[in-house]
Write a protein that holds these residues in place. Structure first.
Motif, PDB file in Angstrom:
ATOM      1  N   ALA A   6      -4.398  28.171   5.707  1.00 54.56           N
ATOM      2  CA  ALA A   6      -4.138  29.593   5.938  1.00 54.56           C
ATOM      3  C   ALA A   6      -2.675  29.789   6.326  1.00 54.56           C
ATOM      4  O   ALA A   6      -2.095  28.943   7.005  1.00 54.56           O
ATOM      5  CB  ALA A   6      -5.050  30.105   7.045  1.00 54.56           C
ATOM      6  N   SER A   9      -9.497  25.190   6.755  1.00 50.02           N
ATOM      7  CA  SER A   9      -8.251  25.874   6.346  1.00 50.02           C
ATOM      8  C   SER A   9      -6.993  25.279   6.951  1.00 50.02           C
ATOM      9  O   SER A   9      -6.007  25.998   7.171  1.00 50.02           O
ATOM     10  CB  SER A   9      -8.308  27.369   6.706  1.00 50.02           C
ATOM     11  N   GLY A  51     -12.983  27.082   3.149  1.00 49.84           N
ATOM     12  CA  GLY A  51     -12.052  27.673   4.110  1.00 49.84           C
ATOM     13  C   GLY A  51     -11.281  28.822   3.488  1.00 49.84           C
ATOM     14  O   GLY A  51     -11.857  29.726   2.871  1.00 49.84           O
ATOM     15  N   TYR A  52      -9.970  28.769   3.623  1.00 52.77           N
ATOM     16  CA  TYR A  52      -9.127  29.858   3.135  1.00 52.77           C
ATOM     17  C   TYR A  52      -9.162  29.965   1.611  1.00 52.77           C
ATOM     18  O   TYR A  52      -8.833  31.003   1.049  1.00 52.77           O
ATOM     19  CB  TYR A  52      -7.687  29.639   3.615  1.00 52.77           C
TER      20      TYR A  52
END
Lengths: 374, 374
Positions: free
Chosen positions: A25, A204, A353-354
């Motif tokens: 991220a 992330s 995740g991201y």
């Protein structure tokens, strides 16, 4: 040497949809530009303590011994084995893919007598099969993978396996590398003794740290070892004294990666686990629907298919490496091929995740459609 | 859990003048905010290849096998031992401080029969003493520390020791954690077989990578082992296949730290090694002069005193931990205390990499003067 040969770092901005690393991220990346603290600075110890609280949250555990091993996921795996295995110990490994094989090989390096249970890659175990093996012979430790990154299969019935392990006196070691932060991992409710993961999958973060949580029962076994842990860097006796009082030096912590992991975990807390799991699920379902439309159905049945990693079956007509190269070169999208018996037969598409974002799924499907219909 | 309990990372800006980590250069920190590449992306493999060329430059070597171990310096040490030791091998360790002791302990964990030579902490060996020990018994490997981070002493005569090692058929393993990039390290000219270091000392990078270079002679021994390497993560057989063709997966690389190391090494190349060593030397001399003025003379004689780490002797009147706390709290300056037999008796003041700056020296001396005269 001429320094003009080494230019400013100037990389392509990839859309990371392979088995990991997934995208870190932006907040996480930015946190690493923070100037370093010393590894024994009270402010850094406070960062680590927050990181531990946040790790307990994602692992759903109260285990006091919850830290990040200071290497990538494989170091987490090695820490989860080498601290609890003494030469001659009996170990059972349930293998349903590449990372199960790695557990087997690693346990052998530490001198264990290792038995193996096997399922074909892409399938999972009936928990009763593992329970039966645990009854048939006495094991100190049983290890298996929750989310097989090589196949996209999710082992069900972990709590049932844990119960059988404890009934037989064995520790349960669980690989949650591709599950933690993407699907439920309930260390305490399930009764997992040792679970490890990796920062660069559903959390992330950049690779380089491996979350690890260890039950008191397992720590007691560690403290009662008759032989030193075979691995110095990963010796939890030394790491325990660093993460907890007296905070004495074992090895230097990779400060910037801890900043990053704390930030990635903070984002998981802000999002909330339920919402996060549901995001992973929804984006995966969108992908599965699209893959069906492209006649690339996932090899793993829906009942134990991972949302974080999807493995479409490829018809022989597809030049799999060529398509992946075009995705990378023309669209900056990274996906991966298969390993071992699945090499050339599947892709591995991560939505972790991201990277688990609607726009990534839609772009990937469109790009695939354009490439495949040519 | 309440996410409002976990605020934005908001750390003090420390002036890192301890034994490491030293300050990471701003360019290096910034490089880590670069979005991730996959660990098998051709662009990332190119980053690694540049990193390797730059590592050969700072190590002054043509060794093909020159990489960064993906853990902190201690992982570099462990890689330098575990790959070349098989159970029962004879190993000689020359110990003149904490990190020599660590080499000894680590070699034992891998099943070696380890002999030790010792000098009191803060002193160094007459190379002839090590040469004599190498004649007295046949060793597979001799290990020692070039720059003892626990004492501030620099072992002279490495080429003489290397010659004796090779004459006797032993490999020479050298710890250059606190020397690489700060004082000359001439792997090829000296004849060192295996040298390792750490990113967070004189290379101005964050901790988490350990540069390692290995001679062909040592690689041949690795390839001829009869037993598997005892450590999976650090197994150079697997790492070799990742860093070089076929670039197959061993474990995921910590992408951001490689960006950082490449940038830190690029800065070393731009500065030039001679100029860099001379900067380290000049700032150290300024520090030594100031410490003499404060009646805190370094314990290590000038002839083998490290420029990168200075260890002033403390009179009993100084509350060493209290002064360090005040330096940290009132001036944001980190220095460290002593270990083992030197605990309470010395400070350890690092002037390494980006931290080796005239303004840091002058500030530290002024702050010390103000605190001590109160």
């Amino acid at each position: 040497m001429d320094s003009s040969n080494f230019t400013d770092l100037d990389t392509s901005t990839r859309i990371l949809l392979g088995p990991g690393p997934s995208a870190a991220a932006p907040r996480v990346l930015r946190s690493m530009a923070t100037p370093l603290l010393g590894h024994l600075d009270p402010e850094f110890l406070a960062v680590m303590q927050e990181e531990q609280e946040l790790l307990r949250f994602v692992f759903q555990t109260r285990n006091e011994m919850t830290i990040a091993i200071q290497g990538t996921g494989t170091a987490g795996m090695e820490a989860a084995l080498c601290n609890f295995i003494e030469p001659g110990d009996t170990v059972l490994v349930a293998i349903m893919g590449f990372f199960g094989e790695r557990l087997f090989e690693m346990a052998r390096r530490y001198g264990a007598q290792v038995d193996r249970l096997e399922q074909p890659w892409g399938q999972v175990f009936d928990p009763a099969e593992i329970a039966a093996a645990l009854q048939a012979r006495e094991y100190k430790l049983v290890a298996l993978v929750h989310a097989e990154t090589s196949t996209g299969a999710q082992q069900p019935g972990i709590s049932e396996i844990a119960e059988a392990a404890h009934h037989s006196g064995a520790l349960l070691v669980l690989d949650t590398v591709t599950s933690l932060g993407g699907i439920p991992v309930e260390v305490d409710d399930w009764g997992v003794d040792v679970a490890y993961s990796a920062a660069q999958k559903c959390l992330s973060c950049p690779p380089g740290l491996a979350p690890l949580t260890v039950s008191q029962r397992a720590m007691d076994l560690l403290h009662k070892r008759k032989t030193p842990v075979g691995n110095w860097y990963l010796d939890l006796n030394g790491l325990e004294k660093y993460w907890y009082a007296p905070h004495s030096y074992h090895h230097t912590a990779p400060i910037s990666l801890h900043y990053a992991l704390r930030e990635g975990l903070r984002m998981a807390l802000e999002e909330g686990l339920e919402k996060r799991f549901s995001r992973h699920r929804q984006n995966a379902e969108l992908l599965w629907e699209g893959l069906d439309g492209l006649e690339l159905p996932p090899i793993v049945p829906l009942s134990y298919r991972l949302p974080s990693l999807t493995t479409p079956q490829l018809p022989p007509s597809i030049q799999e490496a060529g398509v992946r190269r075009r995705l990378l070169e023309e669209y900056n999208i990274e996906i991966a091929g298969g390993f071992g018996p699945l090499a050339g037969k599947i892709w591995r598409i991560g939505l972790m995740g991201y990277s688990s974002r609607r726009e990534n799924v839609v772009l990937l499907l469109s790009a695939l459609e354009r490439i495949l219909r040519e």
